[in-house]
Scaffold this active site. Structure first.
Site, PDB file in Angstrom:
ATOM      1  N   GLY A 217     -45.105 -12.749  10.520  1.00  0.00           N
ATOM      2  CA  GLY A 217     -46.266 -13.243   9.790  1.00  0.00           C
ATOM      3  C   GLY A 217     -46.130 -14.737   9.514  1.00  0.00           C
ATOM      4  O   GLY A 217     -45.034 -15.295   9.536  1.00  0.00           O
ATOM      5  N   CYS A 218     -47.263 -15.375   9.244  1.00  0.00           N
ATOM      6  CA  CYS A 218     -47.266 -16.828   9.066  1.00  0.00           C
ATOM      7  C   CYS A 218     -46.485 -17.235   7.813  1.00  0.00           C
ATOM      8  O   CYS A 218     -45.578 -18.066   7.871  1.00  0.00           O
ATOM      9  CB  CYS A 218     -48.694 -17.355   9.017  1.00  0.00           C
ATOM     10  SG  CYS A 218     -49.819 -16.430   7.953  1.00  0.00           S
ATOM     11  N   TYR A 219     -46.833 -16.638   6.674  1.00  0.00           N
ATOM     12  CA  TYR A 219     -46.102 -16.952   5.440  1.00  0.00           C
ATOM     13  C   TYR A 219     -44.618 -16.616   5.602  1.00  0.00           C
ATOM     14  O   TYR A 219     -43.735 -17.352   5.147  1.00  0.00           O
ATOM     15  CB  TYR A 219     -46.636 -16.113   4.277  1.00  0.00           C
ATOM     16  CG  TYR A 219     -47.886 -16.595   3.611  1.00  0.00           C
ATOM     17  CD1 TYR A 219     -47.925 -17.811   2.935  1.00  0.00           C
ATOM     18  CD2 TYR A 219     -49.033 -15.809   3.597  1.00  0.00           C
ATOM     19  CE1 TYR A 219     -49.072 -18.235   2.281  1.00  0.00           C
ATOM     20  CE2 TYR A 219     -50.198 -16.225   2.943  1.00  0.00           C
ATOM     21  CZ  TYR A 219     -50.209 -17.436   2.286  1.00  0.00           C
ATOM     22  OH  TYR A 219     -51.346 -17.840   1.638  1.00  0.00           O
ATOM     23  N   ALA A 220     -44.360 -15.468   6.239  1.00  0.00           N
ATOM     24  CA  ALA A 220     -42.974 -15.017   6.389  1.00  0.00           C
ATOM     25  C   ALA A 220     -42.158 -16.015   7.199  1.00  0.00           C
ATOM     26  O   ALA A 220     -41.007 -16.319   6.855  1.00  0.00           O
ATOM     27  CB  ALA A 220     -42.950 -13.634   7.043  1.00  0.00           C
TER      28      ALA A 220
END
Lengths: 344, 344, 344, 344
Positions: free
Chosen positions: B147-150
């Protein structure tokens, strides 16, 4: 009642004019700046045909004789000198800068890297966090209007701090502000092309609002330890959100914390505690004097998340200044400040 | 080498096309969507005269026979079904959704509120955090793209987590993202008038990237405790910043931490650790595959502030997916991904 | 005096509430929408604790009996039906849609591609361009509130058109609007990621405000020929600028044209003709009911450039609607509309 | 082949670096500015770890000896002096300023209010509108790269002007530009808080690109009369749209005009004429060297609307400069310029 405003060419100053022009009791008597003497609409064309006032040179004697209160919407380092000039005059002073906020010797020099104001005046000044220092404000002559970030953070933290529900070394404040907070001074970092489609952190662990937040928190709970406070620049003009993280000292539900906040702010017309599951966004207070607060306890971590938003030019500056002036003169706290948020 | 892309009408999908169209080894063989069969420039006029491809219906057999790898730029809940169809075919699969990321039973249902994918495929899938799982990626057939945030948070946390320098229950991640992350689906909250001049917190303590961050952190240090992870919507299109706060287990200077990060990312061409006193802003990686990291230890609190920025559509989605494809096929990691940030 | 508002969930409707809530004479008696019956702050959280009203189902009898005037902030095609229901009731109606504006048979169908309203009601309706149709508005029962672009263009064109100073086939209006004009309906083109960092032309030579502009111009000068009118979408929320180009029929200086405009708008409190060399920008009227006009004659070409700006939700919709209601009931035109522009 | 760039700290200069760094033939040999000698990433942190170059003082001899071509990304008034210094040296010069564009004596002084460049150099310089002046560019030593607005307007107007289909005194160009065009110089009008949520007209009938547009139009059709050209500032960073209005001299359908444009730009890889009913938006060319054109004939008025968009830093500055350098050295016109638009 007559008011003078010094520093009308900055964004805080012109926001004061927006409020005061429609205030039912206060009348704008004179406006001042160090800039040349021109009609204010030369500097701010949106005031054309609305405010015919001429910007005047600062004359301390005339201001003190003719006006009941003077607002200093001047930068830190300038206010200290102006306050000094007014110190022996018969006029109430509301200073929007950081010059009179820090009581502890050395703190101003450390965080502002400037010469501090006259120590006696600092001592005399009341920290104008309207909702919590109302009694002192009422009887004061000199008000240190709080910083924008500080207002948002402190209103968000007050109830749990005073109730001693939190781990005193767990406070982390992640602040985000629109660019109007940086004012109208010219710097590369404030250019549209640099701010737009961008998001920056700045003054990492060095923001000058840190000590005033700690000072006020300590007045509520003397065991508060140094906080972590970060500031970021949003690609927008108005508004601040502080997302605050604290460790709770016991198990509390979000509902219990909400109850505490609702009770704490029962008589605070400008603080709106949002109901369970609702969190404020910055635009929902734009152009108004509200501070909206949302709360959530995470059972996985035992941490409370506090979301607090204000319009940095209103509750974070000019709005709170007028609220303090209202209190100072025994007027209804909300006078002239009833404007709704402008949405969208 | 031939590639197929499923889900080309979303922002992640069209970013894949931007990269792959100029990739020296991979050629776009076919593009697919559940939408009608039209030229891609009907949906994205900026591709007019550049990409003549027609969007095709999904044909699993043909894709598997003709292409070497397929990218699934499809939403969570859709990918799981597509992966299933490809499971007995001879083709590598890179899935950009969250469907294959969570190994622990029950986690997907809990955070995504959807039916999980086939358990065997979840087990087989490699978490494609390119910098840290390179060896496994090399030998995998099925990649769960992070994921992007991850991605932003994990690249920021990896060195101190692995080196066990931090208090394992102190991790707080304050994330801020541009709106392209929400994709092209229609919702009131994604309208311009709602996002512009606004800043919101959303999914408070409920964001679905929480468990994949914790899972990866635990693989580095098994004593990591539940994290606090907040997500906010920025009034801008591209980019993510995560501001991360951790308590250090001892006294370290910023320089020492910088040394650790520089060493950790010595061979990571897309991670740029900024020098002392420099912090990345989001625009400084726009349109590129870089993850930029800034660091600061606050001696007052003993906390480390980690600032990590990526372009959510590049390193946070399509860019990392192509980086993983490069690794998968033994190519140079940076192939087709050397584009500079677009500034300003 | 009691007012009802239908269509409160759109941006025009909620702007009506902002004005009316603080209006000294009109009181919000009831608010209506076709949506479910919930408190208005459910839809618009910025109204929390300010406006406790519940959205109600539309009951024509009750509204007519209890209220003095009803505002229809409903889309074209909906208003026509509502107006019909109110036609035999004793209540004043102010319609913000385009349904009652076009007198000439066939024009509505041609430009709106919808069924027109009842012909008798169209005939009865007064076009509510407050500054120029004040006498008719005073005695009307049914007001067709002008379109946002039309208001900006017509206030800009009126003086030179009436004075017959312009070549009647030379009118070109280049319009630019913020996105709030498109309302809250969901469409791909209104998504933040599509509008931000973008600028589009739309409805080229087909915008539905064209005929109402021509109709009003013809009422001032019957020899006006078809106009060219273009509309563009600005990456901002509020505001319209129309840049208008006309060929002058003789040699006039900018000063002479300015004199004409100043005289024309002498008694128009909301029209501000800017002095020589000053041109309005959109933000300078944001949140206010002003229309600001700048003028310049180019001696090289003999063309006059007219720059006219408004806030599309205020003077372009809700503000002018309340201005018309003030006129209708013999109140001071500016009542409840004195708010300053919000700057910055 | 070696290139030098002077003026790398402006937005045009840094965009040149973005292109040249990945150009297959040209290599960045040296970069120069009048600023202090620091690594370029000090000024532009997004170049950290990508471009290690040091900004150097300008040394005309060394540059001429070591490089094959020098790009002057310097402001008007500065370029004229630099060009003079290079005039007797053996190096090709591409000047991005307005200093060498205006052939007619007195025009530069009139529109730029500055001292003009050496008359002989002005005479020698070729106006680098790549698509239309290719043959002259091939054999030139000194190129005056066109202005951003001028490029957009001229590519939009060329086919109908050359084909003499238009009324020669009817040309109106309504231009809108992002703020990066104003460069990085500090001025109140470029501050984020002044530009954001705002839209302004500026230099009304006085923009300095007016004479270069007229000069080039006259070279195509000697009976062209003075044009009306307006410029507006968009609240966005990159991109220009010119909406152009011309009166047609006869009855033509949109299809006929489209045919003319398609034929005219058959061999122009960077001009994309949109099909019937499709109009370009600014973001659809962002970061690329494309100029997209949409066309519509309004039968009601006999006017043709031409919509032309470019990225002002690419086709409007650095992109066209490199395109001209490619032509100059007999390379493929598109070399190093094949980057897709960045969308969204």
């Amino acid at each position: 009642m007559k008011v003078s405003v010094i520093g009308t060419t900055g964004y805080g100053g012109v926001e004061l004019l927006r409020i005061l022009h429609r205030h039912p009791v206060f009348n704008i008597h004179s406006i001042h700046s160090t800039k040349e003497e021109v009609p204010i609409w030369n500097e701010y064309p949106h005031l054309y045909n609305i405010l015919e006032s001429q910007i005047e040179k600062i004359n301390f004697d005339r201001i003190s004789t003719e006006s009941d209160v003077v607002f200093l919407a001047t930068p830190s380092g300038v206010s200290s000198k102006l306050v000094d000039e007014f110190s022996d005059k018969d006029i109430k002073v509301i200073d929007l800068s950081g010059d009179l906020r820090l009581k502890k010797s050395g703190e101003y020099e450390r965080w502002y890297k400037k010469e501090p104001a006259n120590g006696q005046l600092i001592e005399e000044a009341v920290y104008g966090l309207s909702e919590w220092n109302k009694e002192q404000i009422k009887h004061s002559r000199l008000i240190a209007n709080p910083g924008c970030y500080a207002t948002s953070a402190l209103l968000g933290l007050a109830p749990v701090t005073k109730a001693r529900l939190i781990d005193t070394e767990s406070i982390i404040i992640d602040g985000k502000s629109g660019t109007s907070g940086a004012g109208k001074s010219l710097s590369k970092g404030s250019l549209f092309a640099e701010v737009n489609e961008n998001f920056k952190i700045y003054k990492v662990n060095e923001h000058q609002h840190t000590p005033e937040i700690e000072q006020q928190l300590l007045s509520w709970n003397e065991s508060i330890r140094p906080i972590t406070f970060s500031t970021h620049l949003l690609p927008m003009t108005r508004g601040i959100m502080t997302t605050i993280y604290v460790k709770l000292r016991g198990r509390y539900s979000t509902e219990q914390i909400l109850d505490l906040y609702n009770e704490s702010y029962l008589n605070a017309p400008f603080v709106r505690v949002r109901p369970l599951g609702s969190y404020p966004s910055v635009k929902e207070v734009a152009g108004s004097n509200y501070c909206d607060i949302g709360l959530h306890v995470d059972e996985r971590t035992g941490r409370l998340t506090i979301v607090s938003v204000i319009d940095n030019l209103m509750k974070g500056a000019a709005g709170q200044a007028v609220q303090n002036a209202n209190i100072l003169f025994g007027l209804e706290e909300t006078l002239g400040l009833e404007m709704m948020p402008l949405y969208p």
